[in-house]
Motif scaffolding. Structure first.
Motif: not given
Length: 522
Positions: A514-518, A367-371, A360-361, A115-121
Motif C-alpha cells: 500500500t505504500f507510496d501510492l498516493a 503512520w503512512r499518509e501515502d498509503a 486515506n492512508g 497533508s500539505s500543512i503537516c508536510s510544511e511543519l
C-alpha cells in the motif's frame, strides 16, 4: 403514578449517528433513540459534518428517548439526575460567539486535507514529525484538531476575521454541544475535557493545560480555546429550550475514553472499540509511557478535579466498519451491514485474498499518509464471499498490529491479567455482534477476546462519569463489575500457531504493497 427512580442520561455523538440513552441506577438501558446525520465529502480525502445538523440530532434524540421512557412508566422529569456526553474526537468546529452560527462545516477526524500543512511543519520544525511529541504525546498528523484549526484559520475568511475580532470559538464536538446546551449566545459554557483536549496536539499531557510554546509556534490564539476540565465534575446546567432543562451536565469524555470507562479498564487492561474506525487503548495508570512502536500517548480519564490522571497508549485504525459500509454503498456487494457475516461464512478462508483498507492512508502503527487501499491475491477462483471475508479479517489484522506494538511498549509485567494469568482484549461497538469476526480476532491475536453483554459501552462510560460526579455511583460500583461480567461472552483461539504466523506474514506483505501510492494518476 410512576414510582420514584434515579436516572442518568448519556449523549453519544458519533461519526455517523447520534444517540441518547437513559440508564437506571443498575446501569441498565431503559430507553434510547438514534438517528444518522449527513456526512459530506466535497473533495477526495475531505470529510465534513454540519454542526447545526448534529445539534438538531441531539435535540431529537433526547426528546424521543424521554418520550419512550415516559411511555414505559418511568418518571424521567423527576428522576433524571445528570447528563454525560461522549463524542467523536478530533473533529473540529469554529463558531461565532455572538451569533452561535458555525463559521464552516465541522472537519471530521478522518479528513486529510491538511497533508500539505503537516508536510510544511515537518520540514520547518527542528523536531520534524515528532516535534511536539514530548509535550502532547502526538506526532504531527492530519488526524489531530490543531492541524484542522490551522487550515480553517488560513483558508476560511470568516474564521480568520472572527478570530481577529475575538468572536471565534474553537472546540471539538463536546465543546460545541456543551456551549449550546448551557445557553449558547446567552452565556453558554465554553469547555472541553482532558481526554478531548489531549487529542488536539495543543494540551500538555503532564500539566493538563494548553501548552503556550505550542500555541506560539503554531500561531493559534489562546482566546479561542475552551477551558480544560476533568471528565467527571458538574460543568453547568442545561438551559432553556431543551426537554431536560435544569439537569446538570457532569460527565464528558471522548468516545474511546468513555468506552474504556464503560469497560471498567483499570491499569494494564486493554479494550478495542469497533466502529467506523477501530481504536485500541491500554490503560497505563498514572505513568506516561512514550511509545517506541508507533503508538500514541494519551489520557485515559481523570474522574474528578482532584482525582489522579490515568494515561493510556492508543492505536487508531482509520477504516474498520467503514470498509463494510464501502462494500455496501460503493460496491453494492451487500445491501446491509449485517449481511456480511452470512456472506463471509460461505467460504472457509479468503482463498489467499488480503484487503488493506488504506483509503486515506494508514494510522497506527504504520503512520503512512501515502498509503492507499489494496486487494491482493485475487485469482479467477476469487468471488464476493472471499472479498467479504477479507474485509472482516482486515479489521482483525489491523488490531493485531496495534496490540502487538502495545505489548512491546508496556512489557508483559504491566499487563492486566485474570486469576488464571491470562491477558485478554475487551471489545465493544456494533461490529462485535459478528461472531465470526470476534472468533477470528481471538485466533489471530492468540489471546482471549471478551465481549460484554452490552456492546455499546461508550454511552455507558459517559453515564458513569456523570453519575460519579453527582453521587449516583461510586468508583467501586464502576470498577467492581463482577456481576455484569458474568454475562460477557468470551472467545478463545483455536487457530494453530503455524497458520497464525503464515497469515500474519501474508498480511504484512499486503500492507507493504500500500505504500507510496498516493500519487497514482487518476
Amino acid at each position: 403514578m410512576a414510582k420514584e427512580e434515579t436516572f442518568i442520561g448519556s449523549i453519544d455523538q458519533g461519526t455517523t449517528s447520534t444517540r441518547f440513552i437513559i440508564y437506571n441506577k443498575k446501569a441498565e438501558n431503559i430507553g434510547s433513540h438514534q438517528i444518522e446525520f449527513t456526512q459530506f465529502c466535497p473533495h477526495a480525502g475531505w470529510v465534513e459534518h454540519d454542526p447545526m445538523e448534529i445539534l438538531e440530532s441531539v435535540r431529537i434524540c433526547v426528546s424521543k428517548t424521554i418520550d419512550k421512557a415516559a411511555a414505559n412508566g418511568h418518571n424521567i422529569d423527576n428522576g433524571l439526575k445528570a447528563i454525560g456526553i461522549t463524542n467523536q474526537r478530533e473533529t473540529t468546529v469554529v463558531w461565532s460567539k455572538s451569533t452561535g452560527i458555525p463559521l464552516y462545516n465541522a472537519i471530521v477526524w478522518m479528513d486529510i486535507r491538511t497533508s500539505s500543512i503537516c508536510s510544511e511543519l515537518e520540514k520547518k520544525l527542528s523536531g520534524g514529525r515528532t516535534h511536539f511529541l514530548e509535550t502532547c504525546g502526538l506526532p504531527i498528523s492530519t488526524y489531530f484538531s490543531a492541524m484542522k484549526l490551522l487550515w480553517l484559520l488560513e483558508n476560511v475568511k470568516k474564521v480568520k476575521e472572527a478570530a481577529e475580532k475575538g468572536d471565534a470559538l474553537f472546540g471539538t464536538i463536546d465543546s460545541w454541544l456543551i456551549w449550546n446546551l448551557t445557553g449558547g449566545i446567552n452565556n453558554g459554557i465554553h469547555v472541553t475535557d482532558v481526554s478531548n483536549a489531549s487529542r488536539t496536539m495543543l494540551m500538555n499531557i503532564k500539566t493538563l493545560n494548553w501548552d503556550k510554546p505550542t500555541l506560539q509556534t503554531l500561531k493559534i490564539p489562546s482566546s479561542i480555546l475552551p477551558k480544560i476540565i476533568s471528565n467527571s465534575e458538574v460543568i453547568g446546567r442545561v438551559g432553556k429550550g431543551w426537554s431536560f432543562t435544569g439537569v446538570p451536565i457532569s460527565g464528558c469524555l471522548g468516545d474511546q475514553h468513555a468506552a474504556m470507562l464503560g469497560q471498567a479498564c483499570k491499569k494494564g487492561h486493554a479494550k478495542c472499540t469497533y466502529g467506523t474506525g477501530a481504536f485500541i487503548l491500554l490503560n497505563t495508570g498514572e505513568e506516561v509511557i512514550k511509545s517506541q512502536h508507533g503508538l500514541l500517548t494519551t489520557l485515559a480519564f481523570k474522574l474528578g478535579k482532584d482525582a489522579p490522571t490515568n494515561y493510556a497508549l492508543e492505536g487508531s485504525i482509520a477504516i474498520a466498519g467503514a470498509a463494510v459500509q464501502w462494500l455496501r454503498d460503493s460496491l453494492g456487494i451487500i445491501s446491509s451491514a449485517k449481511e456480511i457475516e452470512d456472506l463471509a461464512s460461505k467460504v472457509e478462508s479468503t482463498g489467499g485474498v488480503y484487503f488493506v483498507p488504506a483509503f486515506n492512508g494508514l494510522f497506527a502503527p504504520w503512520w503512512r499518509e501515502d498509503a492507499r487501499g489494496v486487494i491482493i491475491g485475487i485469482t479467477r477462483f476469487t468471488n464476493k464471499c472471499h472479498i467479504a471475508r477479507a474485509v472482516l479479517e482486515s479489521m482483525c489484522f489491523q488490531v493485531k498490529d496495534v496490540l502487538g506494538s502495545m505489548r512491546k511498549d508496556v512489557g508483559h509485567r504491566n499487563e492486566g491479567r485474570n486469576e488464571k494469568g491470562e491477558f485478554s482484549l475487551r471489545v465493544d461497538g456494533k461490529a462485535t455482534i459478528n461472531t465470526m469476526l470476534m472468533q477470528f480476532q481471538s485466533d489471530i491475536l492468540g489471546i482471549r477476546v471478551v465481549r460484554p453483554s452490552d456492546i455499546e459501552t461508550t454511552a455507558l462510560g459517559a453515564a458513569y462519569a456523570a453519575g460519579l460526579a453527582v453521587g449516583v455511583w461510586s468508583e467501586k460500583d464502576v470498577f467492581s463489575n463482577e456481576e455484569r461480567m458474568k454475562k460477557d461472552k468470551s472467545f478463545s483461539p483455536v487457530l494453530s500457531e503455524e497458520l497464525r504466523k503464515k497469515k500474519v506474514d501474508s498480511w504484512i506483505k499486503a500492507v507493504e504493497r500500500t505504500f507510496d501510492l498516493a500519487d497514482l494518476s487518476l
